[in-house]
Design a protein around this motif. Structure first.
Motif, mmCIF file in Angstrom:
data_model
loop_
_atom_site.group_PDB
_atom_site.id
_atom_site.type_symbol
_atom_site.label_atom_id
_atom_site.label_comp_id
_atom_site.label_asym_id
_atom_site.label_seq_id
_atom_site.Cartn_x
_atom_site.Cartn_y
_atom_site.Cartn_z
ATOM 1 N N PHE A 91 30.366 46.250 40.499
ATOM 2 C CA PHE A 91 30.401 44.691 40.124
ATOM 3 C C PHE A 91 29.730 44.025 41.313
ATOM 4 C CE2 PHE A 91 34.101 46.800 37.754
ATOM 5 C CZ PHE A 91 33.821 46.519 36.447
ATOM 6 N N ARG A 94 25.808 44.329 40.524
ATOM 7 C CA ARG A 94 25.289 43.410 39.611
ATOM 8 C C ARG A 94 25.664 41.983 39.826
ATOM 9 N NH1 ARG A 94 29.140 46.355 35.727
ATOM 10 N NH2 ARG A 94 28.830 44.547 34.441
ATOM 11 N N VAL A 96 28.280 40.123 39.425
ATOM 12 C CA VAL A 96 28.989 39.392 38.071
ATOM 13 C C VAL A 96 30.072 38.415 38.713
ATOM 14 C CG1 VAL A 96 28.757 41.735 36.908
ATOM 15 C CG2 VAL A 96 30.910 41.311 37.958
ATOM 16 N N SER A 97 30.141 37.509 37.624
ATOM 17 C CA SER A 97 31.098 36.545 38.122
ATOM 18 C C SER A 97 32.590 36.910 37.436
ATOM 19 C CB SER A 97 30.869 35.124 37.144
ATOM 20 O OG SER A 97 31.269 35.467 35.757
ATOM 21 N N GLU A 100 32.854 36.902 33.785
ATOM 22 C CA GLU A 100 32.186 38.367 33.054
ATOM 23 C C GLU A 100 32.987 39.386 33.369
ATOM 24 O OE1 GLU A 100 27.376 37.355 33.725
ATOM 25 O OE2 GLU A 100 28.749 37.628 35.534
ATOM 26 N N SER A 104 34.879 41.842 30.486
ATOM 27 C CA SER A 104 34.521 43.044 30.363
ATOM 28 C C SER A 104 35.704 44.178 30.081
ATOM 29 C CB SER A 104 33.488 43.623 31.410
ATOM 30 O OG SER A 104 34.405 43.728 32.799
#
Length: 237
Positions: A91, A94, A96-97, A100, A104
């Protein structure tokens, strides 16, 4: 309460006392926390005094192996429901916020979110935990509380409390490590150390839009009306 209820366990707290319509959530029924790897002798006595009957551990196999819970001979049934698809490190890689990440979880692990809520119904007092008790725990506890009819702003506020309860030394250590590994990341600091109200609000609003409500989300993924009614009976007085 300001400190952990269990010695050696960070962010260990009771979700009792939250407003839920004309009622409030019951104390001594549902707890949340970070991992139990540093529980000391006093913490074992604390767990025994709380009467915890079931623990729902949301960590993956690698986390379980690296940081096993200390439970000694406590008569506690442990239910494992790993919620991340992919490693924690992925994570950050990538970038990600939180929004997000939470999307997921509810999208990719819906069956396990339902299994967690069913686990809460199976035996109480029950503890739900992950590594720090922020994201996986935050999502599942938030969905469960909202589905049980807890007032929306109280659900969000309970989630947002977490970053104030994390040990300061841990937070600074994690921030330094993240900066060293991912100096250009936009979301890494928030992902590791923060629990802003807007992230939980965005998740619950999304479940409203797509399923009518958090209870509708659970219903769409297999929970029955009887189970949802039982959830309210268990959690709300």
């Amino acid at each position: 309460m300001t400190g952990s209820l269990v010695s050696g366990a960070s962010n260990f707290r009771d979700v009792g006392g939250l407003p839920a319509g004309e009622g409030t959530t019951r104390s001594g029924v549902l707890f949340r926390s970070g991992n139990l790897v540093q529980v000391d002798d006093t913490g074992i006595a604390d767990l025994r005094a709380l009467g915890i009957r079931r623990i729902i551990d949301l960590r993956d196999e690698a986390e379980l192996a690296n940081d096993p819970s200390r439970l000694d001979d406590l008569p506690i049934e442990v239910q494992h429901e790993p919620l991340f698809l992919g490693s924690v490190a992925s994570f950050f890689e990538r970038d990600v916020s939180l929004e997000e990440l939470y999307s997921s979880i509810v999208d990719d692990s819906a069956d396990r979110v339902v299994a967690v809520v069913r686990g809460i119904l199976t035996a109480q007092p029950v503890l739900v935990h992950c590594t720090v008790g922020k994201d996986r725990t935050g999502v599942t506890i938030g969905v469960a509380l909202a589905a049980a009819g807890v007032d929306r702003e109280a659900v969000i506020a309970d989630y947002a409390r977490t970053e104030q309860l994390l040990p300061v030394a841990r937070t600074e250590r994690v921030r330094a490590a993240i900066r060293a590994l991912h100096p250009d990341n936009v979301y890494a600091d928030e992902l590791a150390t923060r629990s802003p109200a807007r992230a939980m609000r965005a998740l619950l609003d999304r479940l409203d839009r797509e399923f009518g409500s958090p209870a509708g989300y659970l219903r769409a993924h297999g929970m029955t009306d009887a189970e949802l009614e039982r959830l309210r009976e268990v959690l709300v007085a």
